[in-house]
Design a protein around this motif. Structure first.
Motif, short mmCIF file in Angstrom:
data_model
loop_
_atom_site.label_atom_id
_atom_site.label_comp_id
_atom_site.label_asym_id
_atom_site.label_seq_id
_atom_site.Cartn_x
_atom_site.Cartn_y
_atom_site.Cartn_z
N PHE A 105 -0.72 -6.80 11.36
CA PHE A 105 -0.82 -5.41 11.88
C PHE A 105 -0.30 -5.49 13.51
O PHE A 105 0.75 -4.63 13.67
CB PHE A 105 -2.07 -4.70 11.85
N MET A 106 -0.74 -6.15 14.39
CA MET A 106 -0.53 -6.10 15.68
C MET A 106 1.00 -6.84 15.84
O MET A 106 1.70 -6.38 16.65
CB MET A 106 -1.40 -7.00 16.62
N ALA A 107 1.27 -7.87 15.21
CA ALA A 107 2.63 -8.50 15.14
C ALA A 107 3.40 -7.46 14.77
O ALA A 107 4.48 -7.13 15.40
CB ALA A 107 2.64 -9.75 14.53
N ALA A 108 3.27 -6.72 13.62
CA ALA A 108 4.40 -5.71 13.19
C ALA A 108 4.55 -4.65 14.24
O ALA A 108 5.54 -4.07 14.27
CB ALA A 108 3.78 -5.01 11.94
N GLY A 124 7.71 -0.74 10.73
CA GLY A 124 6.88 0.40 10.49
C GLY A 124 5.88 0.48 9.22
O GLY A 124 4.92 0.65 9.14
N ILE A 125 6.89 0.01 7.99
CA ILE A 125 6.15 -0.24 6.60
C ILE A 125 5.43 -1.47 6.73
O ILE A 125 4.25 -1.33 6.21
CB ILE A 125 7.38 -0.31 5.76
N ALA A 126 5.71 -2.34 7.29
CA ALA A 126 5.17 -3.58 7.52
C ALA A 126 3.77 -3.30 8.19
O ALA A 126 2.64 -3.92 7.65
CB ALA A 126 5.88 -4.77 8.08
N ALA A 127 3.66 -2.63 9.09
CA ALA A 127 2.45 -2.25 9.72
C ALA A 127 1.39 -1.58 8.86
O ALA A 127 0.09 -1.63 8.98
CB ALA A 127 2.80 -1.44 11.22
N ALA A 128 2.09 -0.68 8.07
CA ALA A 128 1.08 0.02 7.12
C ALA A 128 0.64 -0.75 6.03
O ALA A 128 -0.51 -0.60 5.59
CB ALA A 128 2.19 0.92 6.53
#
Length: 660
Positions: free
Chosen positions: A291-294, A279-283
């Motif tokens: 973003f899509m991979a996270a 979740g933090i990685a996507a942010a």
């Protein structure tokens, strides 16, 4: 599909478990026990008739969703190859309590994490919003004109355009050039002497190579504005939610397998930590693909938690409380929807919004280390002393008397079930089309699964298109889920499964039609109608788990629920595309859901009623449901209990992908 024979490693593991069990019994009771196989427990339907059956270890719904259906009386039962009678293990709860203080603490700790799952499943409702926008001009602007009004700033131009393609913003650059800026293109006027908005002279079209100007009145930034996912890149934005749902599908399969191999506790900790990290990685993703991979891995671990967390909680709760406890796990998922709406209202920057939502899982990560392993998994691994310690702790917390597992194991070895272990056969998908009647039943059930998931996500994702305050819309659509589950628990045993399911589908179809005829200016009526539709489709979506389990005989019950779950996930992948088509016509999602719900409701009336009926164990008994439905459509058979049906097929998390 036939199950593979156990390999050398598995056989060795079974022999080691059997040896441990024999040593344990000798130490506890001073007697040797001959022979024995590995004990592996599962949550399976009780053979009581009024409560029905629930395949409680299925992995998710497309909502990913929790597999607990209202009205199901869930029983812990040994899986393939076990000689352990389930009735003796249910006696544990008669000693330590079915839902005492110990179970309540574990229940609310694990249920709290369901809130995080609900958050991530619907976070894209606002994170993937596409604001109004225009092409950015190629230089510094000195004048902005829109429909002969020139008192606009360049930052306000994104809000000026309607959804129509003919509107544009005219700007004059400091070098004297005049440009017409539209949503996906820009035109340079050849004649720079006229500042009239309407222009019929020659002009040259150029692409938006300098980017876009977005309306920031609602959102300061979204994932769409971050990477310019508009116009010819719009299809990338359309993949945000479908790819997430594909991760949900894979996660329920993967972590269901690991929970059987490594234990429930380890998987709960791993998936919860993963939810926070991904979740933090996507942010903080630096580009669209990161973003899509996270988000994809976030979907896998969130789905994995829902599956394993449900099994974990149910293995600690006794039969008397298992039905309502399993149903209201859905309610915590709905609370996640409420938090998405609230956070979206307060935070209008997408990465900060995503980061705040991801921190909801922190309390569980800090607490999950105190969660014990379930005694049933420990017993399946031959770790009897550890299982006894957990049972003793449960009794101490609940202030009740404990029980000796050695006595239960001895009873199982001496009982009739132990003398004749039942071999569970695996069947292929073709068995769901055993004959014409069963084939028709299967296609109908699949359609209901598809409709339930399509409607659930279409109502939620389309909340931003209803008019009015989109945050309040989503909040209200989440609130109505909670009473929907309570309604199902009560109505299904009063009116019957078939009627409740059919009425819910018809109600959903009717409200979709009502939404389509309500003028857009009366959006409040549209929101109210959407709430009614979400209530109805939520009730249908919850009930279909139980109803499917009751419609099929034991030999294919696991496969029936599993195949329906796969169809459900397919619908959850397609639902975002349906909502995206609202840009073509705003009522396309309602048209699709309404049509499918009406057709499903009509076909549901052709299905047999299962309230008050024994669970079918053979195809003949399953076929009798059809004939009894025709001859006694207005009568319900009395509730009975047949111990001969206790050898019911067990379902474990790893069964969720066998034969699917």
């Amino acid at each position: 599909m036939r199950p593979r024979a156990p390999g050398p490693q598995r056989a060795g593991k079974e022999a080691e478990a059997a040896a441990k069990r024999r040593r344990y019994l000798r130490g506890r009771r001073g007697q040797a026990t001959e022979g024995g196989t590995e004990h592996s427990l599962a949550l399976v339907p009780s053979t009581g008739t009024r409560e029905g059956a629930q395949e409680a270890r299925r992995g998710g719904s497309g909502r990913g969703v929790l597999p607990a259906a209202p009205g199901a009386r869930l029983t812990l039962r040994p899986v393939h190859g076990s000689t352990m009678g389930s009735r003796h293990f249910e006696w544990i709860y008669d000693h330590v309590g079915h839902f005492g203080r110990f179970q309540r603490v574990l229940y609310f700790i694990c249920a709290f994490q369901n809130i995080s799952c609900g958050i991530h499943y619907l976070a894209s409702v606002f994170m993937g919003v596409t604001p109004r926008h225009v092409c950015r001009p190629p230089g510094n602007v000195s004048l902005v004109v829109f429909h002969n009004h020139s008192n606009w700033s360049l930052e306000d131009t994104g809000a000026l355009l309607s959804l129509g393609q003919k509107d544009y913003v005219m700007v004059q650059l400091q070098n004297g050039e005049i440009w017409e800026l539209s949503r996906c293109s820009r035109n340079k006027r050849e004649n720079t002497s006229s500042l009239d908005y309407e222009y019929t002279g020659s002009k040259k079209e150029f692409p938006c190579v300098d980017g876009y100007i977005y309306d920031q009145n609602t959102w300061k930034s979204t994932a769409v504005t971050q990477w310019n996912l508009v116009c010819d890149r719009k299809w990338l934005a359309m993949l945000i939610q479908p790819l997430f749902m594909f991760g949900v599908l894979l996660g329920s399969v993967t972590f269901g397998y690991f929970s059987d191999r490594l234990g429930r506790r380890v998987v709960l900790w791993a998936t919860s930590s993963g939810m926070f990290l991904f979740g933090i990685a996507a942010a903080f993703a630096v580009d669209y693909y990161t973003f899509m991979a996270a988000r994809f891995f976030l979907a896998m671990v969130a789905s994995g938690y829902l599956v394993v967390g449900f099994v974990y909680v149910m293995e600690f709760i006794g039969m008397k409380s298992r039905t309502w406890a399993s149903v209201h796990l859905h309610s915590f998922f709905a609370v996640g929807t409420l938090l998405v709406a609230l956070t979206g209202y307060l935070v209008r920057t997408w990465w900060l919004y995503q980061m705040i939502l991801s921190t909801v899982t922190v309390p569980f990560i800090l607490c999950c280390w105190v969660l014990p392993e379930t005694p049933f998994w420990l017993l399946s691994e031959g770790r009897y002393e550890e299982a006894q310690k957990i049972v003793d702790i449960m009794a101490k917390w609940n202030r009740t008397s404990s029980c000796k597992l050695s006595e239960l194991l001895s009873l199982d070895l001496q009982g009739p079930v132990g003398n004749s272990p039942t071999e569970v056969q695996k069947h292929s998908l073709s068995h769901l089309f055993y004959n014409w009647n069963i084939a028709t039943r299967t296609l109908t059930v699949w359609l209901i699964w598809f409709t339930g998931s399509l409607g659930f996500y279409s109502f939620s994702l389309n909340s931003v298109n209803l008019g009015g305050n989109e945050y309040l819309n989503l909040f209200l659509l989440g609130v109505v889920e909670i009473p929907a589950y309570t309604f199902v628990c009560i109505a299904m045993d009063k009116v019957g499964r078939r009627r409740v399911l059919a009425y819910s589908l018809f109600c959903s179809a009717l409200t979709c039609g009502v939404i389509m005829v309500i003028p857009h200016k009366h959006y409040i009526l549209g929101v109210v109608a959407a709430m009614v539709g979400k209530f109805a489709i939520g009730a249908a979506f919850g009930l279909i788990y139980l109803y499917t389990a009751e419609l099929y005989p034991t030999i294919v019950r696991s496969l029936a629920v599993g195949s329906g779950s796969m169809v459900c996930r397919l619908a959850s992948i397609l639902a975002p595309f349906s909502v995206d088509l609202s840009s073509v016509w705003i009522f396309i999602p309602q048209l699709f859901v309404g049509t499918m719900a009406f057709l499903s409701g009509v076909l549901t009336l052709k299905l047999p009623e299962t309230l008050g009926k024994q669970l079918a164990t053979t195809w003949e008994e399953a076929a009798k449901l059809e004939s009894e439905n025709e001859s006694n459509s207005s009568k319900l058979l009395p509730t009975t209990n047949n111990s001969g049906l206790e050898k019911t097929e067990a379902i474990t998390p790893r069964d969720s992908y066998l034969g699917e």
